[in-house]
Design a protein around this motif. Structure first.
Motif, PDB file in Angstrom:
ATOM      1  N   ASP A 164      -8.220  16.516  16.264  1.00 33.34           N
ATOM      2  CA  ASP A 164      -9.500  17.501  16.948  1.00 33.34           C
ATOM      3  C   ASP A 164     -10.920  16.678  15.480  1.00 33.34           C
ATOM      4  O   ASP A 164     -12.107  17.152  16.305  1.00 33.34           O
ATOM      5  N   ILE A 165     -10.519  16.259  14.653  1.00 31.11           N
ATOM      6  CA  ILE A 165     -12.066  15.670  13.979  1.00 31.11           C
ATOM      7  C   ILE A 165     -12.800  14.588  15.414  1.00 31.11           C
ATOM      8  O   ILE A 165     -13.568  14.685  15.462  1.00 31.11           O
ATOM      9  N   TRP A 166     -11.647  13.846  15.426  1.00 32.61           N
ATOM     10  CA  TRP A 166     -12.134  12.379  16.548  1.00 32.61           C
ATOM     11  C   TRP A 166     -12.630  13.423  18.271  1.00 32.61           C
ATOM     12  O   TRP A 166     -13.484  12.998  19.272  1.00 32.61           O
ATOM     13  N   ILE A 167     -11.194  14.212  18.684  1.00 34.91           N
ATOM     14  CA  ILE A 167     -12.325  15.078  19.665  1.00 34.91           C
ATOM     15  C   ILE A 167     -13.035  15.593  19.259  1.00 34.91           C
ATOM     16  O   ILE A 167     -14.332  16.036  20.389  1.00 34.91           O
ATOM     17  N   ARG A 168     -13.560  16.190  18.694  1.00 36.45           N
ATOM     18  CA  ARG A 168     -15.399  17.024  18.422  1.00 36.45           C
ATOM     19  C   ARG A 168     -16.436  15.469  18.653  1.00 36.45           C
ATOM     20  O   ARG A 168     -17.360  16.268  18.770  1.00 36.45           O
ATOM     21  N   GLU A 169     -15.423  14.556  17.667  1.00 34.55           N
ATOM     22  CA  GLU A 169     -17.176  13.151  17.962  1.00 34.55           C
ATOM     23  C   GLU A 169     -16.831  12.992  19.284  1.00 34.55           C
ATOM     24  O   GLU A 169     -18.114  12.999  19.870  1.00 34.55           O
ATOM     25  N   ALA A 170     -15.862  12.979  19.958  1.00 33.69           N
ATOM     26  CA  ALA A 170     -15.960  12.589  21.578  1.00 33.69           C
ATOM     27  C   ALA A 170     -17.085  13.262  22.431  1.00 33.69           C
ATOM     28  O   ALA A 170     -17.693  13.207  23.013  1.00 33.69           O
ATOM     29  N   ALA A 180      -1.388  11.297  16.513  1.00 34.13           N
ATOM     30  CA  ALA A 180      -3.384  11.554  16.641  1.00 34.13           C
ATOM     31  C   ALA A 180      -4.115  11.174  17.772  1.00 34.13           C
ATOM     32  O   ALA A 180      -5.019  11.678  18.585  1.00 34.13           O
ATOM     33  N   ALA A 181      -4.473   9.408  17.584  1.00 34.27           N
ATOM     34  CA  ALA A 181      -4.865   8.945  18.922  1.00 34.27           C
ATOM     35  C   ALA A 181      -4.625   9.031  20.278  1.00 34.27           C
ATOM     36  O   ALA A 181      -5.434   9.517  21.270  1.00 34.27           O
ATOM     37  N   GLU A 215      -6.909  14.019  25.335  1.00 33.87           N
ATOM     38  CA  GLU A 215      -8.345  15.763  26.064  1.00 33.87           C
ATOM     39  C   GLU A 215      -9.499  14.790  26.073  1.00 33.87           C
ATOM     40  O   GLU A 215     -10.269  15.658  26.177  1.00 33.87           O
ATOM     41  N   THR A 216      -9.595  13.259  25.977  1.00 33.25           N
ATOM     42  CA  THR A 216     -10.891  13.163  26.038  1.00 33.25           C
ATOM     43  C   THR A 216     -10.964  12.423  27.118  1.00 33.25           C
ATOM     44  O   THR A 216     -11.939  11.580  27.336  1.00 33.25           O
ATOM     45  N   ARG A 261     -11.886   7.009  31.545  1.00 34.76           N
ATOM     46  CA  ARG A 261     -10.968   8.051  32.630  1.00 34.76           C
ATOM     47  C   ARG A 261     -11.082   9.417  33.462  1.00 34.76           C
ATOM     48  O   ARG A 261     -11.654  10.446  32.306  1.00 34.76           O
ATOM     49  N   SER A 262     -11.291   9.687  34.481  1.00 30.87           N
ATOM     50  CA  SER A 262     -11.384  11.667  34.709  1.00 30.87           C
ATOM     51  C   SER A 262     -10.109  12.252  34.416  1.00 30.87           C
ATOM     52  O   SER A 262      -9.399  11.607  35.163  1.00 30.87           O
TER      53      SER A 262
END
Length: 305
Positions: free
Chosen positions: A114-120, A154-155, A161-162, A304-305
């Motif tokens: 979630d930390i990384w997804i928020r940054e993305a 997590a990656a 998700e991103t 990637r879309s």
């Protein structure tokens, strides 16, 4: 599209891409590296001439591979990109022990992702800079330990998700095969995965297995004094049929936090000005070498879309 510190770019805009280099690194244990430990203006002044030389050598894009707590600084990267004209790409993600802050050991895989997804999605802090990929590391050895396994999983979550690709510091073929099996069980598209430091694998069957699964083979230690051995290795990769999955870089630079004026910085341009002529003389096709730093690198690093 590639996501740089200044926004999205096309393949034509990206041009040649160095997919694994460093601007700033601080080997400070327990995640205690902070911007107060270095002078941002001094870093910019020190690194800028090397990026200008890279631009002069015909390379337009460079991927900075220091994750958070090891030297990632979006403010420095954006300023250097503005001054040099080189498009820089930064990341989200964490490295490995002993450079992880204590909270990483305590939180769940989901919370870490979630930390990384928020940054993305929202950008890095207040910088307005978005990461273009996920940077992680595996421990050295034969099997992945519990901490790095959590980071790997997590990656994978974050990538799913991103749409960001993953670059993974990986030393040796045994640890690579362990990660390969984990991703296979997770049904993760390994075309989104870059095997960083793959020059350490040195087992033909492993290269074939990883490439057939879609993984990208990053040969990224091509430095002066190593050219002949890298020509030989690249020839072997072509012979075993994985040439369309190869990326080339140098893993060089960089301003070293804690050393006087950043220590001994090394140039970024030698891959193009020195190695490519040696490689061509050694029988490697110049067109293929160019593909490794253009179409291959763009495909590997694209969202990637």
């Amino acid at each position: 599209m590639l996501r740089t510190v200044s926004g999205l770019i096309t393949a034509q805009e990206a041009g040649r891409i160095l997919e694994h280099e460093h601007v700033l690194v601080g080997f400070v244990e327990e995640g205690k590296l902070t911007p107060e430990m270095y002078d941002r203006n001094e870093v910019v002044t020190s690194v800028l001439p090397y990026l200008l030389k890279l631009k002069e050598a015909g390379c337009s894009t460079m991927v900075d591979c220091a994750p958070e707590y090891l030297g990632r600084d979006p403010y420095i990267l954006r300023r250097l990109s503005e001054l040099s004209g080189v498009r820089l790409i930064t990341n989200t993600g964490f490295y490995k022990k002993p450079y992880l802050p204590s909270f990483v050991y305590e939180i769940s895989e989901r919370d870490l992702a979630d930390i990384w997804i928020r940054e993305a999605r929202n950008g890095i802090g207040e910088s307005g800079v978005h990461p273009g990929y996920i940077k992680i590391a595996l421990n050295d050895g034969t099997t992945i330990d519990e901490m790095q396994l959590k980071i790997l999983r997590a990656a994978i979550r974050t990538s799913l998700e991103t749409s960001l690709p993953i670059q993974c510091h990986t030393i040796g073929h045994s640890i690579a095969l362990h990660a390969y099996e984990i991703m296979k069980l997770a049904h993760f598209d390994q075309e989104r995965f870059i095997w960083v430091h793959a020059q350490t694998f040195k087992v033909t069957d492993v290269y074939k297995r990883l490439a057939e699964a879609g993984g990208w083979i990053s040969i990224d230690s091509i430095l002066p004094g190593t050219y002949e051995e890298h020509v030989d290795l690249l020839g072997q990769l072509l012979e075993c049929g994985v040439g369309d999955r190869v990326l080339l870089s140098q893993d060089t630079g960089w301003y070293n936090v804690g050393q006087f004026q950043g220590g001994n910085l090394r140039p970024y341009h030698h891959l193009f000005t020195d190695f490519f002529p040696v490689a061509a003389a050694g029988g490697l096709e110049p067109q293929w070498l160019e593909k490794c730093v253009t179409s291959h690198a763009f495909q590997a690093m694209s969202m990637r879309s």
